[in-house]
Scaffold this active site. Structure first.
Site, PDB file in Angstrom:
ATOM      1  N   GLY A  15       0.833  -1.205   0.000  1.00 16.21           N
ATOM      2  CA  GLY A  15       0.000   0.000   0.000  1.00 16.21           C
ATOM      3  C   GLY A  15       0.858   1.241   0.000  1.00 16.21           C
ATOM      4  N   ASN A  89       1.795  -2.495   5.420  1.00 13.51           N
ATOM      5  CA  ASN A  89       0.994  -1.297   5.679  1.00 13.51           C
ATOM      6  C   ASN A  89      -0.414  -1.380   5.083  1.00 13.51           C
ATOM      7  OD1 ASN A  89       0.544   1.799   5.926  1.00 13.51           O
ATOM      8  ND2 ASN A  89       0.418   1.410   3.715  1.00 13.51           N
ATOM      9  N   SER A 141      -3.426  -0.818  14.509  1.00  8.32           N
ATOM     10  CA  SER A 141      -4.224   0.372  14.811  1.00  8.32           C
ATOM     11  C   SER A 141      -4.603   0.398  16.282  1.00  8.32           C
ATOM     12  CB  SER A 141      -5.507   0.384  13.980  1.00  8.32           C
ATOM     13  OG  SER A 141      -6.343   1.448  14.394  1.00  8.32           O
ATOM     14  N   TYR A 154     -12.655  -4.755  10.929  1.00  6.53           N
ATOM     15  CA  TYR A 154     -11.383  -4.018  10.892  1.00  6.53           C
ATOM     16  C   TYR A 154     -10.654  -4.138  12.234  1.00  6.53           C
ATOM     17  CZ  TYR A 154      -8.284   0.090  10.285  1.00  6.53           C
ATOM     18  OH  TYR A 154      -7.206   0.937  10.195  1.00  6.53           O
ATOM     19  N   LYS A 158      -7.005  -5.850  12.976  1.00  5.68           N
ATOM     20  CA  LYS A 158      -5.893  -5.105  13.577  1.00  5.68           C
ATOM     21  C   LYS A 158      -5.420  -5.750  14.880  1.00  5.68           C
ATOM     22  CE  LYS A 158      -5.385  -2.040  10.378  1.00  5.68           C
ATOM     23  NZ  LYS A 158      -4.213  -2.173   9.498  1.00  5.68           N
TER      24      LYS A 158
HETATM   25  P1  NAP Z   1      -4.989   4.396   2.631  1.00  2.00           P
HETATM   26  O1  NAP Z   1      -4.326   5.533   1.960  1.00  2.00           O
HETATM   27  O2  NAP Z   1      -6.386   4.045   2.264  1.00  2.00           O
HETATM   28  O3  NAP Z   1      -4.050   3.122   2.460  1.00  2.00           O
HETATM   29  C1  NAP Z   1      -4.485   1.825   2.400  1.00  2.00           C
HETATM   30  C2  NAP Z   1      -3.577   1.088   1.428  1.00  2.00           C
HETATM   31  O4  NAP Z   1      -3.886  -0.298   1.453  1.00  2.00           O
HETATM   32  C3  NAP Z   1      -3.754   1.574  -0.017  1.00  2.00           C
HETATM   33  O5  NAP Z   1      -2.495   1.985  -0.525  1.00  2.00           O
HETATM   34  C4  NAP Z   1      -4.271   0.351  -0.761  1.00  2.00           C
HETATM   35  O6  NAP Z   1      -3.672   0.178  -2.043  1.00  2.00           O
HETATM   36  C5  NAP Z   1      -3.848  -0.797   0.142  1.00  2.00           C
HETATM   37  N1  NAP Z   1      -4.790  -1.917   0.020  1.00  2.00           N
HETATM   38  C6  NAP Z   1      -6.074  -1.955   0.465  1.00  2.00           C
HETATM   39  N2  NAP Z   1      -6.616  -3.148   0.151  1.00  2.00           N
HETATM   40  C7  NAP Z   1      -5.663  -3.855  -0.506  1.00  2.00           C
HETATM   41  C8  NAP Z   1      -5.623  -5.138  -1.099  1.00  2.00           C
HETATM   42  N3  NAP Z   1      -6.669  -5.962  -1.100  1.00  2.00           N
HETATM   43  N4  NAP Z   1      -4.468  -5.532  -1.692  1.00  2.00           N
HETATM   44  C9  NAP Z   1      -3.391  -4.726  -1.729  1.00  2.00           C
HETATM   45  N5  NAP Z   1      -3.369  -3.488  -1.180  1.00  2.00           N
HETATM   46  C10 NAP Z   1      -4.495  -3.057  -0.579  1.00  2.00           C
HETATM   47  O7  NAP Z   1      -5.014   4.616   4.202  1.00  2.00           O
HETATM   48  P2  NAP Z   1      -3.881   4.876   5.279  1.00  2.00           P
HETATM   49  O8  NAP Z   1      -4.534   5.673   6.327  1.00  2.00           O
HETATM   50  O9  NAP Z   1      -2.629   5.365   4.660  1.00  2.00           O
HETATM   51  O10 NAP Z   1      -3.686   3.410   5.880  1.00  2.00           O
HETATM   52  C11 NAP Z   1      -2.454   2.717   5.863  1.00  2.00           C
HETATM   53  C12 NAP Z   1      -2.474   1.684   6.986  1.00  2.00           C
HETATM   54  O11 NAP Z   1      -2.534   2.360   8.245  1.00  2.00           O
HETATM   55  C13 NAP Z   1      -3.688   0.759   6.946  1.00  2.00           C
HETATM   56  O12 NAP Z   1      -3.325  -0.539   7.315  1.00  2.00           O
HETATM   57  C14 NAP Z   1      -4.595   1.359   7.991  1.00  2.00           C
HETATM   58  O13 NAP Z   1      -5.476   0.395   8.521  1.00  2.00           O
HETATM   59  C15 NAP Z   1      -3.572   1.815   9.014  1.00  2.00           C
HETATM   60  N6  NAP Z   1      -4.065   2.841   9.943  1.00  2.00           N
HETATM   61  C16 NAP Z   1      -4.511   4.040   9.490  1.00  2.00           C
HETATM   62  C17 NAP Z   1      -4.960   4.979  10.409  1.00  2.00           C
HETATM   63  C18 NAP Z   1      -5.456   6.316   9.997  1.00  2.00           C
HETATM   64  O14 NAP Z   1      -5.986   7.049  10.856  1.00  2.00           O
HETATM   65  N7  NAP Z   1      -5.318   6.722   8.731  1.00  2.00           N
HETATM   66  C19 NAP Z   1      -4.953   4.670  11.767  1.00  2.00           C
HETATM   67  C20 NAP Z   1      -4.482   3.435  12.192  1.00  2.00           C
HETATM   68  C21 NAP Z   1      -4.032   2.528  11.265  1.00  2.00           C
HETATM   69  P3  NAP Z   1      -4.333   0.826  -3.373  1.00  2.00           P
HETATM   70  O15 NAP Z   1      -4.712   2.247  -3.022  1.00  2.00           O
HETATM   71  O16 NAP Z   1      -3.241   0.727  -4.374  1.00  2.00           O
HETATM   72  O17 NAP Z   1      -5.527  -0.010  -3.717  1.00  2.00           O
END
Ligand code: NAP
Length: 246
Positions: A15, A89, A141, A154, A158
């Protein structure tokens, strides 16, 4: 490029085209890694980022599909020949309460955990075990620890990811392969932009620091675990501005 032709360490970020993943790619490139930017649908963003980061390359796979992950490993062998750091990620969420969520939605969220497990196994077997060293960093998370209404699958994924970190570290005995989780709180990315404003305000009220994190603040900790932190193994590092006292 042949397998042995490059001495530069390689970091694979799943990701990596968006949000926290993209911040990790930039930060790891700044630390001297050649970065493998994995993406599923964000091709344009991943390619744009690759053009920005010297020596980096993009690699496409859907974590829901184990065959594409087998293909990803083959591509990695050709493109880089090594993986020193794996940042798991990629994550996916559907917001809906228990009774409104269907099995298809559940499977989409849960299969990312299955894909993460499988990709890690492949990276361990093909690269890290052979070399006898490596760093695996799982992005979990805060909600895996606190629970969160409307995010049951979710939060299950996590919490499971942190259990995966601990169990895998217990298996990786006597090797310089360290596995840890980073459990972010609320980070400003597209994933959180999608949450209704009312929910965003409720979350903000629970953060003692009084602000959400920038993706770079998570990437800093990823870089620390990737390059230092040599006695941190099987741990969950909470990076959440004091949210819920995590
Ligand atoms: P994001 O921009 O939506 O990133 C999610 C990434 O996961 C995207 O790059 C997406 O790739 C990839 N992805 C989703 N489903 C997939 C699949 N089936 N196969 C391959 N890749 C997949 O959101 P983010 O906030 O940066 O999240 C990154 C990580 O941090 C995630 O694990 C999220 O749960 C965790 N997190 C985020 C937060 C927050 O507040 N933002 C808090 C705690 C944890 P594509 O776009 O190329 O499809």
């Amino acid at each position: 490029m042949s397998e042995e032709s490059n001495d530069q360490p390689v970091a694979l970020v799943t990701g990596g085209g968006t949000g926290i993943g993209a911040a990790c790619c930039r930060r790891l490139a700044a630390e001297g890694f050649r970065v493998g930017i994995h993406y599923r649908s964000s091709e344009e963003k991943a390619k744009k980022l690759a053009a920005e980061l010297d020596g980096s390359f993009t690699i496409k796979a859907d974590l829901m599909d184990s065959e594409t992950l087998d293909g990803l490993i083959k591509e990695l062998k050709t493109a880089a020949g090594r993986v020193d750091v794996l940042v798991n990620n990629a994550g996916f969420n559907v917001n809906a309460p228990m009774l409104a969520m269907n099995l298809e939605q559940y499977d989409k969220v849960a299969s990312v955990a299955r894909g993460t497990w499988y990709l890690t196994k492949l990276v361990l077997r093909r690269f890290m075990m052979r070399k006898g060293s490596g760093r695996i960093i799982n992005i979990s998370s805060v909600v895996g620890h606190t629970g969160n209404a409307g995010q049951i699958p979710y939060t299950m994924v996590k919490a499971g990811l942190d259990a995966f970190t601990k169990s895998l570290s217990a298996e990786l005995v006597g090797r310089d392969i360290l596995v840890n989780s980073i459990a972010p709180g609320f980070v400003a990315t597209e994933m959180t932009d999608e949450l209704p404003e009312e929910i965003q305000e409720q979350i903000l009220a629970k953060i003692p620091l009084g602000r959400v994190a920038e993706a770079d603040e998570i990437a800093d900790v990823v870089a620390f675990l990737a390059t230092r932190g040599s006695y941190i193994h099987g741990s969950v590092l909470h990076v959440n501005g004091g949210m819920y006292g995590g």
